[in-house]
Design a protein around this motif. Structure first.
Motif, PDB file in Angstrom:
ATOM      1  N   ASN A 237       0.798  -1.308   0.065  1.00 31.27           N
ATOM      2  CA  ASN A 237       0.061  -0.003   0.055  1.00 31.27           C
ATOM      3  C   ASN A 237       0.862   1.306  -0.114  1.00 31.27           C
ATOM      4  O   ASN A 237       0.394   2.434  -0.026  1.00 31.27           O
ATOM      5  CB  ASN A 237      -0.908  -0.200   1.110  1.00 31.27           C
ATOM      6  CG  ASN A 237      -2.290  -0.976   0.850  1.00 31.27           C
ATOM      7  OD1 ASN A 237      -2.333  -1.475  -0.197  1.00 31.27           O
ATOM      8  ND2 ASN A 237      -2.582  -1.467   2.249  1.00 31.27           N
ATOM      9  N   ASP A 241      -1.629   5.953  -3.263  1.00 27.20           N
ATOM     10  CA  ASP A 241      -2.529   7.002  -3.305  1.00 27.20           C
ATOM     11  C   ASP A 241      -1.733   8.101  -4.217  1.00 27.20           C
ATOM     12  O   ASP A 241      -2.302   9.178  -4.677  1.00 27.20           O
ATOM     13  CB  ASP A 241      -2.868   7.818  -2.181  1.00 27.20           C
ATOM     14  CG  ASP A 241      -1.924   8.231  -1.513  1.00 27.20           C
ATOM     15  OD1 ASP A 241      -0.724   7.702  -1.436  1.00 27.20           O
ATOM     16  OD2 ASP A 241      -1.995   8.845  -0.356  1.00 27.20           O
ATOM     17  N   ASP A 373     -10.431  -1.768   7.959  1.00 27.90           N
ATOM     18  CA  ASP A 373     -10.023  -0.833   6.983  1.00 27.90           C
ATOM     19  C   ASP A 373     -10.631   0.488   7.128  1.00 27.90           C
ATOM     20  O   ASP A 373     -10.090   1.531   6.842  1.00 27.90           O
ATOM     21  CB  ASP A 373      -9.879  -1.609   5.682  1.00 27.90           C
ATOM     22  CG  ASP A 373      -8.518  -0.833   4.844  1.00 27.90           C
ATOM     23  OD1 ASP A 373      -7.518  -0.523   5.511  1.00 27.90           O
ATOM     24  OD2 ASP A 373      -8.586  -0.867   3.633  1.00 27.90           O
ATOM     25  N   GLU A 374     -11.973   0.423   6.959  1.00 28.68           N
ATOM     26  CA  GLU A 374     -12.826   1.610   7.023  1.00 28.68           C
ATOM     27  C   GLU A 374     -12.684   2.342   8.421  1.00 28.68           C
ATOM     28  O   GLU A 374     -12.800   3.631   8.628  1.00 28.68           O
ATOM     29  CB  GLU A 374     -13.979   1.393   6.500  1.00 28.68           C
ATOM     30  CG  GLU A 374     -14.330   1.102   5.180  1.00 28.68           C
ATOM     31  CD  GLU A 374     -13.661   2.179   4.216  1.00 28.68           C
ATOM     32  OE1 GLU A 374     -14.019   3.519   4.693  1.00 28.68           O
ATOM     33  OE2 GLU A 374     -12.929   2.105   3.238  1.00 28.68           O
ATOM     34  N   GLN A 378      -6.569   6.383   8.938  1.00 28.59           N
ATOM     35  CA  GLN A 378      -5.248   5.895   8.127  1.00 28.59           C
ATOM     36  C   GLN A 378      -3.940   6.189   8.729  1.00 28.59           C
ATOM     37  O   GLN A 378      -3.166   5.543   8.455  1.00 28.59           O
ATOM     38  CB  GLN A 378      -5.639   6.866   6.906  1.00 28.59           C
ATOM     39  CG  GLN A 378      -4.557   6.400   5.903  1.00 28.59           C
ATOM     40  CD  GLN A 378      -4.720   7.021   4.359  1.00 28.59           C
ATOM     41  OE1 GLN A 378      -6.142   7.028   3.891  1.00 28.59           O
ATOM     42  NE2 GLN A 378      -3.823   7.978   3.881  1.00 28.59           N
ATOM     43  N   THR A 398      -6.551  -1.905   2.030  1.00 28.78           N
ATOM     44  CA  THR A 398      -6.097  -1.368   1.103  1.00 28.78           C
ATOM     45  C   THR A 398      -5.773   0.126   1.291  1.00 28.78           C
ATOM     46  O   THR A 398      -5.305   1.022   0.364  1.00 28.78           O
ATOM     47  CB  THR A 398      -7.047  -1.306  -0.155  1.00 28.78           C
ATOM     48  OG1 THR A 398      -8.367  -0.914   0.278  1.00 28.78           O
ATOM     49  CG2 THR A 398      -7.260  -2.818  -0.725  1.00 28.78           C
ATOM     50  N   ARG A 399      -5.935   0.861   2.212  1.00 22.49           N
ATOM     51  CA  ARG A 399      -5.802   2.135   2.547  1.00 22.49           C
ATOM     52  C   ARG A 399      -4.354   2.345   2.920  1.00 22.49           C
ATOM     53  O   ARG A 399      -3.638   1.555   3.372  1.00 22.49           O
ATOM     54  CB  ARG A 399      -6.737   2.605   3.729  1.00 22.49           C
ATOM     55  CG  ARG A 399      -8.114   2.644   3.664  1.00 22.49           C
ATOM     56  CD  ARG A 399      -8.936   3.153   4.813  1.00 22.49           C
ATOM     57  NE  ARG A 399      -8.720   4.723   4.706  1.00 22.49           N
ATOM     58  CZ  ARG A 399      -9.162   5.112   6.119  1.00 22.49           C
ATOM     59  NH1 ARG A 399      -9.760   4.584   6.999  1.00 22.49           N
ATOM     60  NH2 ARG A 399      -9.063   6.556   6.167  1.00 22.49           N
ATOM     61  N   ARG A 401      -1.985   3.066   4.702  1.00 20.14           N
ATOM     62  CA  ARG A 401      -1.607   3.285   5.897  1.00 20.14           C
ATOM     63  C   ARG A 401      -0.196   2.531   6.158  1.00 20.14           C
ATOM     64  O   ARG A 401       0.180   1.515   5.160  1.00 20.14           O
ATOM     65  CB  ARG A 401      -2.279   2.978   7.103  1.00 20.14           C
ATOM     66  CG  ARG A 401      -2.492   1.225   7.031  1.00 20.14           C
ATOM     67  CD  ARG A 401      -3.524   0.700   8.163  1.00 20.14           C
ATOM     68  NE  ARG A 401      -4.969   0.956   7.624  1.00 20.14           N
ATOM     69  CZ  ARG A 401      -5.719   1.795   8.274  1.00 20.14           C
ATOM     70  NH1 ARG A 401      -5.314   2.395   9.338  1.00 20.14           N
ATOM     71  NH2 ARG A 401      -6.762   1.806   7.909  1.00 20.14           N
TER      72      ARG A 401
END
Length: 550
Positions: A237, A241, A373-374, A378, A398-399, A401
């Motif tokens: 990950n 982003d 994850d939500e 993060q 998948t975030r 972090r």
């Protein structure tokens, strides 16, 4: 000044501020001397646990970790944690007491040098009072230059002698060349030539790239070469982003889309990644690609059994900077992997398309991971343990972090909660969550008392299938009796409360949301016992045992 005091002064001079371990006859004088010099002593319930905590502290703080134990049995208790730390390349120095010189009949006698060799640990012997501080300096030098654990073995009788060494102490940091390793310009040109001839480039990043803080350079390289960005398991990950062409993990834990796209590559630029058999999936992922590797270590063959086509030895940032200088002056290349259809495939790659399994009193582990994850901010670091249950988190978190993966570090269960405790303190008591299985957590259950005693803000999420999950599913796949690996579990949430921490046992998604919310509102030592179904098989196991392409 006694030798144990001189050695304590040397440890402090080397930067030791925190020591994990247990006290015994052969290290108690040194521990007292360390405490008198303002060092924080953290007593674990097991010597191996203390060392694993020091491993986590070193990873979190980015410094040399320090642990201690007494002689003989105290040393042998370190075995599993030492191999794990060595495989993780964690710089550590261990102060280990030893029986008096020559006393082979002592109850706690052990040939500690042979033991250290067997568990992949460097060894430094303190045989004379004069050389005691020299031994400490050498140990820290080895830890810093080889990035691995080092045992300082100090016989008890030597520790009690008068120190007659040098009147001043020269630290190991003054002997370590910290200047960036500059790559050979000819190798940079060779790498650039291979890239210029390529049409489908993958930039594969590993822990070395993240440690070097080379994210900006990686993103620019991917843009210039129209490349996909893939990662090793250890940096999952990272940079997700930063580019729409993020392919995720390269290897068994990758998505189906990643597997398909990575097989099209004709060039791989590996930055701070070892290219082992797990990352290359034994050659399955990059069958026709030429390999460029940027790394500071000695060159070794890849997981395919072959050397790379171009090895650029140097620090990640220095090597990338020089490669980018060459590539910026070259004409625009072909489209490569950068088109909207590929970006769309990658955006959808992590989407779970199967229905969740429903079972009374037990949750689908995939639904649990996606909810966690939500629910978790993060900025909350995540530690992933070992075993079948961790496969879900490895693929579905998948975030972007910070993630610490203990997977593949000797394959030992039970280490991740201990590493988490050290990591949290190494990051200044930063709240940190670990995902672990029930057998793994219960193996070192006593150390939750250590977390409570010191008030460490760790959240331990136990994915509890009341079994040795990996063996349960492997047994079924091999036609054996899976029930032999099923082990009933006590209420771990209630046990956490009884030990003075916070805890909850979760059987519904509403329970999970409430339990996580309570931790986030007041981070402290917490166990959430999530009862999960054994009926759900992870994607890696479906691939390995049933040849399913998912």
């Amino acid at each position: 000044m006694k030798v144990y005091e001189a050695m304590a002064e040397a440890f402090v001079a080397e930067g030791a501020t925190t020591v994990y371990g247990m006290m015994g006859d052969a290290n108690m004088h040194w521990m007292n001397a360390m405490a008198e010099r303002g060092v924080e002593l953290l007593e674990a319930r097991h010597e191996g646990s203390g060392l694993a905590m020091a491993d986590g502290w070193a990873r979190g703080a980015g410094k040399v970790g320090v642990a201690t134990t007494t002689s003989g049995p105290g040393v042998t208790q370190l075995a599993t944690s030492l191999v794990c730390a060595s495989r993780a390349r964690t710089p550590m120095v261990l102060f280990c007491g030893e029986s008096a010189r020559g006393d082979l009949t002592a109850t706690q006698y052990l040939d500690q040098q042979k033991f250290a060799e067997g568990v992949e640990c460097e060894f430094v012997h303190v045989l004379t009072a004069t050389k005691a501080q020299d031994a400490v300096r050498r140990a820290f030098w080895l830890a810093r230059t080889k990035s691995r654990p080092v045992m300082v073995s100090a016989p008890f009788d030597v520790q009690l002698e008068e120190f007659d060494g040098a009147p001043f102490y020269l630290t190991s940091t003054e002997l370590v060349d910290a200047a960036p390793r500059i790559p050979d310009p000819a190798r940079i040109r060779e790498a650039a030539a291979i890239i210029e001839e390529s049409k489908r480039v993958v930039v594969l990043i590993g822990r070395g790239a993240r440690t070097a803080d080379a994210g900006d350079q990686v993103v620019e390289l991917a843009e210039l070469t129209r490349a996909l960005v893939a990662t090793t398991l250890q940096v999952k990950n990272w940079l997700r982003d930063r580019t729409p062409y993020y392919a995720g993990i390269s290897g068994l834990y990758g998505t189906q889309a990643a597997h398909e796209l990575l097989q099209e590559a004709d060039c791989v630029i590996a930055v701070g990644a070892s290219l082992n058999q797990f990352t290359t999936e034994h050659g399955y992922l990059y069958p026709a690609a030429r390999m460029i590797q940027l790394d500071h270590a000695d060159q070794v063959v890849t997981g395919t059994g072959q050397p790379v086509d171009c090895y650029v030895r140097g620090d990640a940032r220095a090597s990338l900077d020089r490669l980018l200088e060459v590539l910026r002056n070259n004409p625009t290349r072909s489209e490569g992997f950068h088109d909207e259809d590929i970006a769309a495939r990658l955006r959808e790659a992590d989407t779970l398309r199967e229905s969740f399994h429903r079972e009374e009193g037990r949750l689908d582990p995939r639904e649990v991971v996606l909810a966690l994850d939500e629910l978790m901010p993060q900025e909350l670091p995540l530690v992933l343990g070992s075993g079948h249950q961790v496969d879900f988190g490895t693929m579905l978190f998948t975030r972007p972090r910070e993630i610490v993966s203990n997977y593949g570090m000797f394959g030992a269960i039970g280490q991740a909660p201990l590493i988490t405790m050290g990591w949290s303190l190494g990051r200044g008591r930063q709240p940190t969550v670990v995902i672990e299985g029930d057998a793994s957590f219960i193996m070192h259950l006593a150390e939750f008392d250590t977390a409570v005693r010191y008030g460490w803000p760790v959240l331990i999420v136990v994915m509890n299938d009341e079994a040795l999950g990996a063996e349960f599913h492997k047994s079924a796949a091999h036609g054996l009796r899976p029930e032999l690996s099923a082990i009933p579990s006590p209420d771990l949430g209630a046990i956490a409360l009884a030990m003075g921490g916070s805890g909850a046992t979760v059987r519904t998604m509403a329970d999970l949301q409430q339990a996580v919310g309570r931790y986030l509102a007041n981070p402290g030592p917490t166990v959430i016992d999530v009862r999960i179904s054994r009926e759900v098989l992870s994607v890696p196991y479906r691939r390995l045992h049933f040849a399913e392409d998912v």
